[in-house]
Structures are given as C-alpha cells and as structure tokens.
Design an enzyme around this catalytic site. Structure first.
Site, mmCIF file in Angstrom:
data_model
loop_
_atom_site.group_PDB
_atom_site.id
_atom_site.type_symbol
_atom_site.label_atom_id
_atom_site.label_comp_id
_atom_site.label_asym_id
_atom_site.label_seq_id
_atom_site.Cartn_x
_atom_site.Cartn_y
_atom_site.Cartn_z
ATOM 1 N N TYR A 101 0.857 -1.197 0.000
ATOM 2 C CA TYR A 101 0.000 0.000 0.000
ATOM 3 C C TYR A 101 0.886 1.239 0.000
ATOM 4 O O TYR A 101 1.923 1.251 -0.637
ATOM 5 C CB TYR A 101 -0.993 -0.052 1.164
ATOM 6 C CG TYR A 101 -2.202 0.797 0.872
ATOM 7 C CD1 TYR A 101 -3.005 0.514 -0.233
ATOM 8 C CD2 TYR A 101 -2.519 1.904 1.645
ATOM 9 C CE1 TYR A 101 -4.088 1.310 -0.554
ATOM 10 C CE2 TYR A 101 -3.607 2.707 1.336
ATOM 11 C CZ TYR A 101 -4.386 2.408 0.236
ATOM 12 O OH TYR A 101 -5.455 3.200 -0.085
ATOM 13 N N LYS A 172 -6.145 -1.892 -0.821
ATOM 14 C CA LYS A 172 -6.999 -1.676 0.351
ATOM 15 C C LYS A 172 -7.604 -2.993 0.818
ATOM 16 O O LYS A 172 -7.643 -3.287 2.020
ATOM 17 C CB LYS A 172 -8.115 -0.694 -0.015
ATOM 18 C CG LYS A 172 -8.588 0.165 1.123
ATOM 19 C CD LYS A 172 -7.635 1.333 1.311
ATOM 20 C CE LYS A 172 -8.156 2.325 2.308
ATOM 21 N NZ LYS A 172 -7.368 3.558 2.348
#
Length: 562
Positions: A101, A172
């Site tokens: 991420y 996510k």
C-alpha cells in the site's frame, strides 16, 4: 496442514486448481490431494509446509532491490496463491505494508498499465453502463461481502490516474484481509472507468482504460446510481467503501448513499476516525482533552473537512457546544483561512468558515490570512496537513506554533512521502523534541539530542479493517457516525504513549490484529445499540468476531462431483 479444520469440498482439479489463487497451495498439496485432484506430475516431488514456502518467498522478496519490483513480486504471489501471500505479509507486516500500500502503491497506480500482469476485480466501463448486472455476475468471487470502489480521479496525492486507480482497491482489500481478517473470498475491488482527463494517460499507447474525457454531471451521477443499484441487487448486504473519488464527488456520493446502503468513504471517514483516535491519544499524553484544543488544518478538501467535522463531533461529545467547537477549528487552503463571505466555497466548506467576530482583532498584512497568520493569531495547539503540497509546514510556521504551545501536536498526513508537509525529523528538531508527531506515510524513528522518537503512522489501516470486521461479523446494515466515533475511541485506548507515557502515539503494526478486533467489538456494539444489527451478548459478539476472523492456513480439500 490443519487437520482439525473441517475439509473444503471443491470441484476443481489439475491445472484449473493450480490456477485458482484462492485454492492453490502449490508445493503444499499432500500426497492424497495430488492423487485425487490430478496434480501428480504437475508439481515438484517435495511436499512443503506453508512455513517452508513462506521462507522461500521471503528470500526471493529480499533479492529485489527496489520497492516497485517488490510490489510486483508480491502481487504475483497474490494472483497465484492468496493463502501464501497473506501468510507472508502477516509475518512481515511492518516491512511489507508500505510495499503493498502507501507509498509504493502510488507509483504502482501511475504505472498500472505498464506493470499489468493479470486482471483482478472488475473494470466497469461507462461504455457498459447498461450491462452492469452482467459484469457483476462475471466476478471471480461470488460471495462478496466487501467492495472497495474507485473512479481513479484522485489517487492519493497523484490526481487522475484513470483505471490505474485500481491499484488502490486491490491494496486496500489486501489490508482488509491482512489486518482485519476478512476472507479474500469475500472481497471485490472495482474501478468505475468513466474516462480520464490526464493527458499523459490518454497519450500513453500502453494505457488500458477507456480513452475518453471523464464523464461528468448527470451522466456520471446516473452511472454511479446504476452501479449502486446493481450491487444492491447482486449483494444486498455488502459493505461498499468509496475510495479516492475527487473532492467534487466524494462528499456528495457519501451524503447520497450513507443512509441508503451500508457504505463509508475511507478518505473522508476512515481518515477522520484514525486522526481523531490519534488526537485523543496525543491529548491524553499531553494531559488535556480534545475539547481544549485549537486545531488548524492545511487543506480544506473533502478529507480535511471530514476530519474537521469528526473532531468537532468529538469535542461536542466532551461537553462543549457545536458553535464553540467550530470556533476552535481553522481551515486554511490555497486562498488562506476559510472565512465568512469567501466566494466559491463548497457546501461542506461553508460549514467550517471562521466568523468575522472571531478574527476581528487579528493582525495581518494581508486580508486573506496565511497559515503563518493563523499560527500567530489563533495560537493553535494542533496542526494537521492534508494539502498534498510538500514543505508547507515550514520552520517559521512550526516555531511560531511552538512559541504558544509547549507540546504542539503536528500531523503531516499527506501521501505519499513526496507530498508530506514536513518531515518528522524537521518537526522534532524545530521543537527541540517537544512535538507529538504522526504522519500519513511511514517514517523511520527520529534521533534528537540522544533521544529516539518513534513516529506513528496515522494509517487508515488501523481503522477500516476493524470497522469492516465489526460490520460483517454482525451483518450491520449501516456505518453510522457514532460507530466511527467508537472506532476512534477504541484506537486511542491502544496507544503506547497514552498508556505508558513513552513510545509512539499508535501501536506497532505487529499488534494490528488485536487492535482490529478491539475496534470491531466497539463498532459492532454501537451498531447493535443503534438498531443496525440484531442484539446479542458481549460474549457472543466477541465469539462472532473471532469466528469470522480469517487466518492464512491451508485447509484439507475433498473433491465434489462436477
């Protein structure tokens, strides 16, 4: 192999089984499974444990020198063997979260079409606006319980990336699983491809999205509405998370749907919840309450205003009036302090303007108050950056703040690292180690005058996985503001600095499962209290959360009839 876990009956065999990431075990298939699933000869002779596989994968991971290559490698494992991927990530969560991420995912989005290997999730183009039901039926996962959707227009601080924004929902949802125990079989990343206004993407021969200027206005609104209705028809109980929509759409979409479906916007609400949780911890460490703070924001977009509204709500819950709370929050954007009478403000910004009576005695050389003017006149105790503009928390600004506040709370939250308003190293030096700092991207500890200061990453990953876990475990029908406020409170109770007087503002990522379960419990309890889920005892609730929490272990397989 976990023989105590009941077996999973599957219809796949041979190459089809090895090509199914949710079910593939690679070299960990047992002798019996290799025989009954037609895998003999398709794998090397050795039968390995997941620990042995993880060791090999980590060694291969370490052989890559740059973060983008590491990201591509991990995504390849995810698309080959999801159980192994999550075991590897959980074993090295602090090291690998910045790779899967932020900040690395930003570069992955910019280069999405260049590094594309294999499709994941759904690409729903405006060209297919009348066939969305058909597209949803094509999803690889059919028991979907959480969707992360973007239109790619505001990807981190990088702007319009078109379908390259798909990297965000993929990343996510990987964190929903790695941090919140949501089974990957229940997740679905989606990008709404409504075109792009990024000339670099449109001119790139490798770009894989719809080559068209962005659809806007009622056409855009109707397209999103059709998408939401199609999701409701296909998965009526799914949690929908809106992600990285542009400011002009993010808040209106949230307002339109938050009371219709189970949804939230992580950029607005998740960022607000983790920020409030971090502020509550910082206030406790500084020996004060949030209601006593004067808060300045640099950045008055949907994310900044969402955080501000959450702070105001928390202040009110601590006993002061809404008007008083709003008078203690100062929003600064590129034109200066938001004030009464300023033209062209959006509705959500209008609610956060400072009244003229609050600034009538301020001293400034310009009618539009700059960030420094606010520091000098308002004497804030908290400074939060969500501007996406690097370096704007200057030495002059921070030291002016420190003149009036012994322990300033400074949160430069912009992502990725290249967009941060000030580095923790500078903030610590400029305040002689007195500032309480949390950042949006990961930073190494800072050493100043022989003392080491761990830097908390005010990372939404501390919040949204726990919210998702709590919502899904009890099948809550909404995500309310009160549920989000409970997530902040639960997070603040995990702060090492607030609890022990030392350490970082937020717990280490190695404790993320404990944090997520605590948040899930608090969120679910509030949902039950508000009537958004069936009532159960605390003991039964904790049991549901534990039962729902997915772990990356291989299950035994038995073959079903085709």
């Amino acid at each position: 192999m976990n023989n105590h876990i009941r077996p999973l009956y599957i219809p796949y065999a041979g190459p089809a089984l090895l090509s199914t990431p949710l079910l593939n075990k690679g070299s960990a298939f047992s002798t019996t499974e290799r025989k009954y699933f037609n895998l003999e000869g398709l794998l090397p002779e050795a039968i390995e444990s997941i620990e042995e596989q993880t060791g090999r994968a980590y060694k291969q991971y370490q052989s890559f020198e740059n973060d983008m290559d590491k990201h591509i490698y991990l995504r390849n494992i995810q698309d080959t063997n999801e159980t192994l991927f999550y075991r590897l990530v959980q074993n090295h969560i602090s090291e690998m979260m910045p790779i899967i991420y932020t900040p690395t995912v930003g570069a992955a989005c910019e280069n999405f079409s260049n590094i594309y290997r294999r499709g994941r999730g759904l690409f729903i183009s405006y060209e297919n606006k009348n066939r969305i039901d058909d597209l949803l039926n094509n999803a690889a996962n059919q028991n979907v319980k959480v969707i992360v959707v973007t239109d790619g227009e505001r990807i981190l601080g990088l702007g319009d990336q078109g379908i390259g924004g798909m990297g965000i929902p993929i990343g996510k949802l990987a964190l929903y699983t790695a941090c919140g125990g949501i089974s990957p079989a229940h997740t679905l990343p989606i990008v709404l491809d409504v075109g792009t206004n990024n000339p670099q993407r449109l001119a790139d021969p490798m770009y894989m999205g719809w080559r068209h200027p962005r659809v806007t206005g009622n056409e855009y609104k109707d397209f999103v509405e059709e998408f939401i209705q199609a999701v409701q028809r296909r998965w009526p109980q799914a949690l929908v998370q809106f992600e990285d929509f542009a400011q002009k759409n993010a808040m209106p979409l949230l307002e339109r749907y938050k009371n219709r479906i189970c949804c939230f916007n992580d950029d607005i609400q998740g960022t607000a919840a983790v920020t409030v949780g971090s502020l509550l911890a910082a206030c406790k460490a500084a020996g004060s309450s949030l209601a006593q703070q004067r808060v300045t924001f640099l950045g008055a977009g949907s994310a900044g205003c969402g955080i501000a509204e959450a702070i105001i709500a928390q202040m009110v819950s601590e006993g002061i009036s809404d008007a008083q709370a709003r008078s203690q929050v100062y929003m600064v954007d590129r034109w200066g302090l938001l004030q009464e009478g300023m033209p062209n403000l959006l509705d959500f910004q209008q609610r956060l303007v400072q009244k003229a009576e609050n600034t009538k005695e301020w001293v400034s050389e310009e009618p539009n108050y700059s960030l420094f003017d606010v520091m000098h006149n308002a004497k804030p105790t908290v400074l939060i950056g969500v501007s996406g503009a690097p370096g704007l928390f200057s030495k002059e600004v921070i030291q002016e703040m420190h003149k009036h506040c012994e322990r300033p709370i400074v949160f430069p939250l912009s992502n990725p690292t290249s967009r941060v308003e000030a580095t923790p190293n500078d903030i610590i030096r400029w305040t002689d180690g007195q500032a309480l700092v949390a950042t949006g991207s990961p930073f190494d500890p800072v050493t100043h005058n022989g003392q080491t200061y761990p830097i908390a990453q005010c990372n939404n990953s501390f919040i949204f996985p726990g919210i998702g876990l709590g919502v899904l475990a009890i099948k809550a029908t909404r995500v309310s503001d009160e549920m989000l406020r409970e997530s902040s409170r639960a997070l603040s109770e995990c702060s090492p600095l607030a609890i022990n007087g030392s350490g970082a503002l937020l717990p280490p990522l190695e404790e993320i499962h404990t944090v997520s379960k605590k948040i899930a419990f608090a969120v679910a309890k509030k949902a039950i209290e508000q009537g958004y889920a069936l009532e159960i005892t605390d003991e039964a609730l904790m049991q549901k959360i534990e039962q729902y929490f997915w772990k990356p272990v291989y299950r035994r397989y038995k073959r079903t009839a085709f």
